[in-house]
Enzyme design. Structure first.
Site, mmCIF file in Angstrom:
data_model
loop_
_atom_site.group_PDB
_atom_site.id
_atom_site.type_symbol
_atom_site.label_atom_id
_atom_site.label_comp_id
_atom_site.label_asym_id
_atom_site.label_seq_id
_atom_site.Cartn_x
_atom_site.Cartn_y
_atom_site.Cartn_z
ATOM 1 N N ASP A 16 0.818 -1.204 0.000
ATOM 2 C CA ASP A 16 0.000 0.000 0.000
ATOM 3 C C ASP A 16 0.859 1.264 0.000
ATOM 4 O O ASP A 16 1.806 1.390 0.791
ATOM 5 C CB ASP A 16 -0.899 -0.007 1.243
ATOM 6 C CG ASP A 16 -1.792 1.208 1.340
ATOM 7 O OD1 ASP A 16 -2.660 1.372 0.470
ATOM 8 O OD2 ASP A 16 -1.595 2.001 2.277
ATOM 9 N N GLU A 41 1.490 0.039 -4.842
ATOM 10 C CA GLU A 41 0.676 1.216 -5.150
ATOM 11 C C GLU A 41 1.618 2.408 -5.072
ATOM 12 O O GLU A 41 2.258 2.634 -4.043
ATOM 13 C CB GLU A 41 -0.457 1.387 -4.150
ATOM 14 C CG GLU A 41 -1.310 2.625 -4.444
ATOM 15 C CD GLU A 41 -2.247 2.983 -3.304
ATOM 16 O OE1 GLU A 41 -3.235 3.700 -3.569
ATOM 17 O OE2 GLU A 41 -1.991 2.574 -2.156
#
Length: 602
Positions: free
Chosen positions: A254, A291
């Site tokens: 993330d 990400e």
């Protein structure tokens, strides 16, 4: 805590500033002192604890806390840890081979809302549906233990512990094994840029966080400040655990742009080196997906080119360009995108911003991604962020027409990148996916409510932001599987199947060669021609994003173009067929918001 073949528990705790550490058993009636080792570690080997036993640690003869490396928190983030032997699971995937990255068709899902059960066992019951669709890898939103039983997963506070309400560590192992038996890879979303606020006891053990940097969620994790060696080992061991002990095939890291590390060797590069060593030992293949909001190829360039070695990244800019093309919405970060010309650039260059000035950021942004293959970029029409971070959580189903949904699916699936679907989009799930939490701290819960309202203060004309603490908000975000056999949901499902089958079977679509690609955009008519080829085969994708019929001349690169898919055809509940097989140079009529796919014959 781990267990030796003889059944003894080997206990290791990193608490560099502690004066005393004890293992507490039998609800506080048994205390086992740990011995101080080098570099802030404390250890003991004991036969007083067995798998299934509850335990905590006492620091400095004072407070007691759960284990920072707990694998199971059956009584939540504030309760005792439960010993679990992660090596005792009976795996049935000895013959499993992870697919090549270029063959990944990803399907992102949230365990709690994907099925009525909201568990790993519930996911197992839907694997045949995903296989029938054409998915090769499921991507699961974070499962690290969070407060309560309702959360997106990004408030996890025990990175090693698997959420109890989902089925705990054994439930995850069983689900991964089931996926592998059916030929499907598993990608796990993990968070190394912050921890949630409630139940976050890492700071009591040591300097896991640093005030050198801030993130949108609070102090940054300490990857380069004093005592960072123990922190780096903690998170590296966590990554290796998912691959080694849970047989996860890939991770999605993330928001790695929020990982702050100015060490000579960036933590991501160090992790990649350790994963490579693990793969040499086990013979299994594992991928690291990030990400990333930086358009910086340093993250995805190979280690030998001094990159961090990440295998692939999400590309939000493809989504943004596609969304603006479809809807014309240019609010917020969409203001950087003009529509179809940017979508064309995304097809050609992966990054829309690769060095030019970004009005939204008010600076020049990005670098060119010329040498990076298509398999390194993951594209989508929707994901948990792009749906759930809207005030009302509307899916594309609610924002564009049925015809545009079909066109959008083709724009992603037929791209030279890796496609990712968002749970339910394959049958036009109408339920919104909203932001939900279940904090047990009343003050924190109220702060989250007020923060969510403030975030969307300017949108109150559209209604009120749903209460993230309300169970109803969570329940209304669940998929409605009873809709799948009904129309138009079943037809859209078959349409997605067909697109994914074309991608798999046609060499020009299967091979993600960014060089064998040509894009022609027409801003005035809102049409885009995407031509891809491999050896002697060509595929032409004609896209009409306008709300009016458009004519397009077929290119001269093939003598004959055979129509293989028409999104406007009656079989897909479209208005009417658009074009038959035609010769090069022939003008074909495209229906509004439609997709035509041709196969070229020389």
């Amino acid at each position: 805590m781990s267990f030796s073949p003889t059944g003894q528990a080997q206990v290791l705790v990193w608490a560099p500033e502690a004066e005393q550490v004890e293992l507490i058993l039998n609800e506080g009636n048994t205390s086992v002192p740990l011995k101080k080792e080098e570099f802030g570690y404390w250890s003991v080997t004991t036969d007083l604890v067995s798998p299934g036993d509850a335990y905590k640690f006492r620091l400095n003869d004072d407070q007691e806390f759960p284990d920072p490396v707990s694998l199971f928190q059956p009584n939540g983030v504030h309760g005792a840890s439960q010993a679990y032997d992660e090596t005792s699971f009976n795996w049935e995937d000895d013959n499993w081979q992870c697919p090549l990255l270029e063959d990944f068709v990803l399907y992102e899902l949230h365990t709690g809302t994907f099925t009525p059960e909201g568990t790993f066992a519930g996911i197992e019951q839907k694997l045949d549906h995903l296989l029938e669709l054409g998915v090769t890898a499921i991507e699961i939103m974070p499962v690290a233990q969070f407060p309560g039983d309702r959360n997106w997963g990004y408030d996890g506070v025990f990175p090693f512990a698997v959420q109890d309400s989902y089925g705990g560590p054994e439930g995850l192992q069983r689900m991964v094994s089931a996926c592998h038996q059916k030929g499907m890879a598993v990608v796990l979303d993990i968070v190394y840029n912050h921890l949630g606020p409630e139940g976050n006891y890492l700071g009591a053990y040591g300097p896991y966080f640093t005030n050198k940097y801030n993130t949108p969620w609070g102090p940054a994790i300490n990857f380069d400040d004093a005592w960072c060696d123990g922190v780096r080992r903690y998170f590296s061991e966590n990554l290796l655990m998912w691959f080694r002990d849970f047989h996860v095939d890939a991770v999605r890291l993330d928001a790695v742009h929020a990982i702050k590390d100015f060490s000579p060797v960036h933590i991501l590069r160090e992790m990649k080196q350790q994963v490579n060593q693990l793969m040499e030992t086990t013979g299994r293949t594992h991928y690291m997906i990030v990400e990333l909001d930086l358009n910086d190829t340093c993250f995805i360039n190979p280690l030998e080119e001094q990159g961090y070695g990440m295998d692939a990244q999400w590309v939000d800019e493809f989504h943004h360009a596609l969304r603006v093309t479809m809807t014309g919405d240019q609010t917020g970060y969409y203001s950087d995108f003009t529509g179809i010309s940017d979508l064309g650039k995304a097809y050609k260059d992966a990054y829309v911003y690769d060095g030019q000035f970004s009005p939204h950021r008010q600076k020049s942004f990005g670098v060119k991604a010329e040498g990076n293959p298509g398999k390194q970029f993951i594209v989508f029409t929707q994901n948990h962020d792009q749906v759930g971070n809207r005030m009302l959580g509307e899916r594309l189903t609610e924002l564009v027409s049925y015809e545009m949904q079909k066109l959008a699916a083709g724009a992603v699936i037929l791209s030279p990148f890796l496609p990712m679907l968002w749970m339910g989009e394959e049958y036009a799930e109408p339920n919104r996916f909203q932001y939900f939490v279940s904090h047990t701290d009343p003050e924190l819960a109220e702060a989250v409510r007020q923060g969510r309202k403030a975030e969307f203060g300017m949108f109150h004309a559209q209604g009120e932001a749903p209460d993230p603490m309300a169970e109803e908000t969570f329940l209304q975000s669940k998929l409605q599987w009873d809709l799948l056999p009904l129309e138009p949901h079943q037809t859209l499902f078959r349409y997605y199947q067909t697109l994914l089958k074309l991608r798999k079977e046609l060499p020009a679509l299967k091979h993600l060669d960014r060089q064998n690609l040509e894009v022609v955009e027409n801003d005035a008519h809102k049409t885009l021609q995407l031509r891809r080829w491999h050896d002697e085969e060509q595929v032409l994708c004609l896209m009409n994003f306008s709300n009016a019929p458009q004519t397009v001349a077929l290119p001269l690169n093939a003598k004959t173009w055979n129509l293989v898919l028409d999104s406007a055809a009656p079989e897909w509940k479209g208005p009417q067929p658009s074009a038959p097989t035609a010769n090069a140079g022939t003008e074909v009529l495209m229906q509004p918001e439609s997709l035509l796919v041709f196969r070229g014959q020389s």
